[in-house]
Design a protein around this motif. Structure first.
Motif, mmCIF file in Angstrom:
data_model
loop_
_atom_site.group_PDB
_atom_site.id
_atom_site.type_symbol
_atom_site.label_atom_id
_atom_site.label_comp_id
_atom_site.label_asym_id
_atom_site.label_seq_id
_atom_site.Cartn_x
_atom_site.Cartn_y
_atom_site.Cartn_z
ATOM 1 N N PRO A 69 35.287 48.914 32.665
ATOM 2 C CA PRO A 69 36.232 49.173 33.763
ATOM 3 C C PRO A 69 35.647 48.900 35.149
ATOM 4 O O PRO A 69 36.332 48.370 36.022
ATOM 5 C CB PRO A 69 36.563 50.665 33.610
ATOM 6 C CG PRO A 69 36.263 50.981 32.185
ATOM 7 C CD PRO A 69 35.135 50.079 31.787
ATOM 8 N N ALA A 70 34.368 49.224 35.347
ATOM 9 C CA ALA A 70 33.763 49.018 36.678
ATOM 10 C C ALA A 70 33.681 47.530 37.005
ATOM 11 O O ALA A 70 33.944 47.113 38.144
ATOM 12 C CB ALA A 70 32.378 49.654 36.724
ATOM 13 N N THR A 71 33.348 46.724 36.003
ATOM 14 C CA THR A 71 33.273 45.275 36.236
ATOM 15 C C THR A 71 34.661 44.719 36.536
ATOM 16 O O THR A 71 34.846 43.892 37.442
ATOM 17 C CB THR A 71 32.667 44.573 34.997
ATOM 18 O OG1 THR A 71 31.427 45.195 34.703
ATOM 19 C CG2 THR A 71 32.466 43.094 35.232
ATOM 20 N N LEU A 72 35.661 45.184 35.773
ATOM 21 C CA LEU A 72 37.037 44.740 36.044
ATOM 22 C C LEU A 72 37.428 45.082 37.485
ATOM 23 O O LEU A 72 37.991 44.255 38.206
ATOM 24 C CB LEU A 72 38.016 45.443 35.090
ATOM 25 C CG LEU A 72 38.068 44.949 33.650
ATOM 26 C CD1 LEU A 72 38.934 45.887 32.813
ATOM 27 C CD2 LEU A 72 38.621 43.524 33.577
ATOM 28 N N ALA A 73 37.121 46.311 37.907
ATOM 29 C CA ALA A 73 37.506 46.755 39.259
ATOM 30 C C ALA A 73 36.802 45.922 40.318
ATOM 31 O O ALA A 73 37.414 45.539 41.334
ATOM 32 C CB ALA A 73 37.171 48.236 39.422
ATOM 33 N N GLN A 74 35.516 45.604 40.096
ATOM 34 C CA GLN A 74 34.786 44.783 41.084
ATOM 35 C C GLN A 74 35.416 43.391 41.182
ATOM 36 O O GLN A 74 35.524 42.825 42.268
ATOM 37 C CB GLN A 74 33.316 44.677 40.681
ATOM 38 C CG GLN A 74 32.566 45.969 40.928
ATOM 39 C CD GLN A 74 31.170 45.974 40.337
ATOM 40 O OE1 GLN A 74 30.923 45.345 39.299
ATOM 41 N NE2 GLN A 74 30.258 46.696 40.967
ATOM 42 N N GLU A 75 35.846 42.852 40.056
ATOM 43 C CA GLU A 75 36.505 41.539 40.065
ATOM 44 C C GLU A 75 37.841 41.610 40.811
ATOM 45 O O GLU A 75 38.218 40.683 41.531
ATOM 46 C CB GLU A 75 36.732 41.055 38.625
ATOM 47 C CG GLU A 75 35.476 40.607 37.923
ATOM 48 C CD GLU A 75 34.872 39.382 38.626
ATOM 49 O OE1 GLU A 75 35.512 38.329 38.635
ATOM 50 O OE2 GLU A 75 33.769 39.508 39.180
ATOM 51 N N MET A 76 38.554 42.712 40.622
ATOM 52 C CA MET A 76 39.837 42.881 41.324
ATOM 53 C C MET A 76 39.619 42.951 42.834
ATOM 54 O O MET A 76 40.358 42.347 43.618
ATOM 55 C CB MET A 76 40.530 44.154 40.821
ATOM 56 C CG MET A 76 41.029 44.045 39.377
ATOM 57 S SD MET A 76 41.407 45.682 38.692
ATOM 58 C CE MET A 76 42.156 45.232 37.126
ATOM 59 N N VAL A 77 38.586 43.684 43.252
ATOM 60 C CA VAL A 77 38.287 43.779 44.694
ATOM 61 C C VAL A 77 37.872 42.402 45.216
ATOM 62 O O VAL A 77 38.290 41.989 46.307
ATOM 63 C CB VAL A 77 37.206 44.861 44.960
ATOM 64 C CG1 VAL A 77 36.753 44.818 46.415
ATOM 65 C CG2 VAL A 77 37.761 46.246 44.611
ATOM 66 N N ALA A 78 37.098 41.666 44.421
ATOM 67 C CA ALA A 78 36.707 40.303 44.836
ATOM 68 C C ALA A 78 37.939 39.408 44.977
ATOM 69 O O ALA A 78 37.943 38.453 45.756
ATOM 70 C CB ALA A 78 35.732 39.710 43.823
ATOM 71 N N GLY A 79 38.993 39.731 44.238
ATOM 72 C CA GLY A 79 40.252 38.986 44.344
ATOM 73 C C GLY A 79 41.134 39.472 45.486
ATOM 74 O O GLY A 79 42.249 38.976 45.662
ATOM 75 N N GLY A 80 40.652 40.461 46.244
ATOM 76 C CA GLY A 80 41.390 40.921 47.425
ATOM 77 C C GLY A 80 42.162 42.213 47.257
ATOM 78 O O GLY A 80 42.934 42.587 48.149
ATOM 79 N N ALA A 81 41.964 42.911 46.134
ATOM 80 C CA ALA A 81 42.708 44.167 45.931
ATOM 81 C C ALA A 81 42.383 45.169 47.028
ATOM 82 O O ALA A 81 41.226 45.331 47.409
ATOM 83 C CB ALA A 81 42.369 44.764 44.556
ATOM 84 N N THR A 82 43.412 45.860 47.482
ATOM 85 C CA THR A 82 43.276 46.870 48.533
ATOM 86 C C THR A 82 42.800 48.196 47.954
ATOM 87 O O THR A 82 42.114 48.972 48.612
ATOM 88 C CB THR A 82 44.664 47.073 49.184
ATOM 89 O OG1 THR A 82 44.977 45.872 49.879
ATOM 90 C CG2 THR A 82 44.706 48.247 50.123
ATOM 91 N N ALA A 83 43.192 48.481 46.747
ATOM 92 C CA ALA A 83 42.839 49.732 46.074
ATOM 93 C C ALA A 83 42.875 49.445 44.574
ATOM 94 O O ALA A 83 43.399 48.416 44.141
ATOM 95 C CB ALA A 83 43.829 50.837 46.432
ATOM 96 N N ILE A 84 42.286 50.367 43.815
ATOM 97 C CA ILE A 84 42.258 50.223 42.358
ATOM 98 C C ILE A 84 42.947 51.433 41.754
ATOM 99 O O ILE A 84 42.748 52.572 42.201
ATOM 100 C CB ILE A 84 40.797 50.157 41.850
ATOM 101 C CG1 ILE A 84 40.036 48.984 42.475
ATOM 102 C CG2 ILE A 84 40.763 50.077 40.315
ATOM 103 C CD1 ILE A 84 40.528 47.603 42.095
ATOM 104 N N SER A 85 43.772 51.185 40.755
ATOM 105 C CA SER A 85 44.381 52.256 39.963
ATOM 106 C C SER A 85 43.662 52.282 38.610
ATOM 107 O O SER A 85 43.407 51.228 38.023
ATOM 108 C CB SER A 85 45.870 51.954 39.760
ATOM 109 O OG SER A 85 46.413 52.770 38.748
ATOM 110 N N VAL A 86 43.333 53.490 38.150
ATOM 111 C CA VAL A 86 42.660 53.600 36.847
ATOM 112 C C VAL A 86 43.453 54.563 35.972
ATOM 113 O O VAL A 86 43.673 55.721 36.350
ATOM 114 C CB VAL A 86 41.217 54.123 37.000
ATOM 115 C CG1 VAL A 86 40.532 54.216 35.637
ATOM 116 C CG2 VAL A 86 40.406 53.228 37.928
ATOM 117 N N LEU A 87 43.876 54.077 34.804
ATOM 118 C CA LEU A 87 44.514 54.948 33.822
ATOM 119 C C LEU A 87 43.474 55.927 33.290
ATOM 120 O O LEU A 87 42.392 55.499 32.888
ATOM 121 C CB LEU A 87 45.078 54.133 32.675
ATOM 122 C CG LEU A 87 46.570 53.755 32.669
ATOM 123 C CD1 LEU A 87 47.467 54.957 32.901
ATOM 124 C CD2 LEU A 87 46.901 52.662 33.629
#
Ligand SMILES: O=C(O)c1ccccc1NCC(=O)[C@H](O)[C@H](O)COP(=O)(O)O
Length: 261
Positions: A69-87
């Motif tokens: 999950p942490a790697t996925l979130a870092q990739e999302m932020v690298a793609g410009g995500a403003t925030a991350i939602s985690v189930l």
């Protein structure tokens, strides 16, 4: 709380599991990252404010993703995500409190806890910057909202129609998400957001949730008044149609207003 009405069987099962899950021993005291400031930063950079969701699976997903999950979130932020939602719901979405802890330690943007929080003790499972409360499923929304704020959480209240919007506003919600997914048939319809959004006061932060797949969907939700968009499936790509590249999938949506090719 609505538990027996017009709900999909999987949603009834989710609520049963949620009711059986305990809380935690200690009451949390959260030092949250500001969602409002994160949204302002995205707008200033010309990024569409996307809350990208780490969603291993769900009742409507075409598969399961077991990536870190942490790697996925870092990739999302690298793609410009403003925030991350985690189930953090374990039995139907493959989530966990550990996943949220790992994600929050790995990124510096606000992190939303996406779960089915039904009572005060459920709030203390894990620290997050923003916690979701679903108007339809909470008996005393104003009370739970206050309990969450007392712990330092910012609160996203989810609604699906005008009546739930009124409940959220009466309870004092300042961040409201309109879920395009109908919890009876689990179908998504972007018109849901378009029909509720005009009734949301300007001083409320308004989030479009679910069923947003393409840059055209992003532009449609923004034109209807969304300050931010919550996107899970189209970024996670459970079926592997985009080689599972969550960075590219996030970027395609965060650039939807600047890259219209
Ligand atoms: O996603 C589901 O299958 C689901 C089923 C039953 C209740 C809730 C469900 N989803 C929770 C969510 O709110 C979504 O994960 C979130 O809004 C992102 O939606 P999407 O972009 O459509 O994955």
């Amino acid at each position: 709380m609505e538990t027996t009405g017009d709900l999909a069987a999987s949603v009834r099962s989710i609520l049963e599991s949620a009711g059986e899950r305990g809380g935690a021993d200690a009451v949390l005291d959260v030092d949250p990252r500001s969602v409002e400031r994160a949204l302002e930063r995205a707008e200033a950079d010309g990024r569409v404010p996307i809350i990208a969701e780490v969603k291993p699976t769900s009742p409507t997903s075409d598969g399961v993703r077991n990536d870190d999950p942490a790697t996925l979130a870092q990739e999302m932020v690298a793609g410009g995500a403003t925030a991350i939602s985690v189930l953090t719901e374990p039995t139907h979405f493959g989530g966990s409190a550990d996943a949220l802890r790992d994600v929050r330690a790995a990124v510096d943007v606000p992190v939303l806890r996406k779960d089915f929080v039904l009572e005060e003790a459920h709030l203390d499972l894990v620290e997050a910057d923003l916690v979701l409360l679903i108007a339809r499923f909470v008996d005393d929304l104003a009370g739970l909202l206050a309990a969450a704020r007392d712990r330092g959480f910012q609160v996203l209240v989810e609604v699906h129609d005008r009546a739930e919007l009124e409940t959220a506003l009466e309870a004092g919600a300042e961040v409201i998400g309109v879920n395009n997914r109908d919890l009876a048939r689990l179908e998504v319809d972007l018109e849901t957001f378009e029909s509720v959004a005009p009734h949301v006061p300007d001083d409320v932060t308004l989030i479009a949730e679910s069923g947003i797949s393409t840059p055209a969907d992003v532009r449609r939700m923004r034109e209807a008044g969304a300050d931010a968009l919550l996107v899970g499936s189209a970024i996670m790509d459970h079926a592997g149609e985009t080689d599972g590249d969550v960075r590219a999938n996030t970027r395609r949506l965060t650039t939807a207003e600047t890259d219209t090719t």
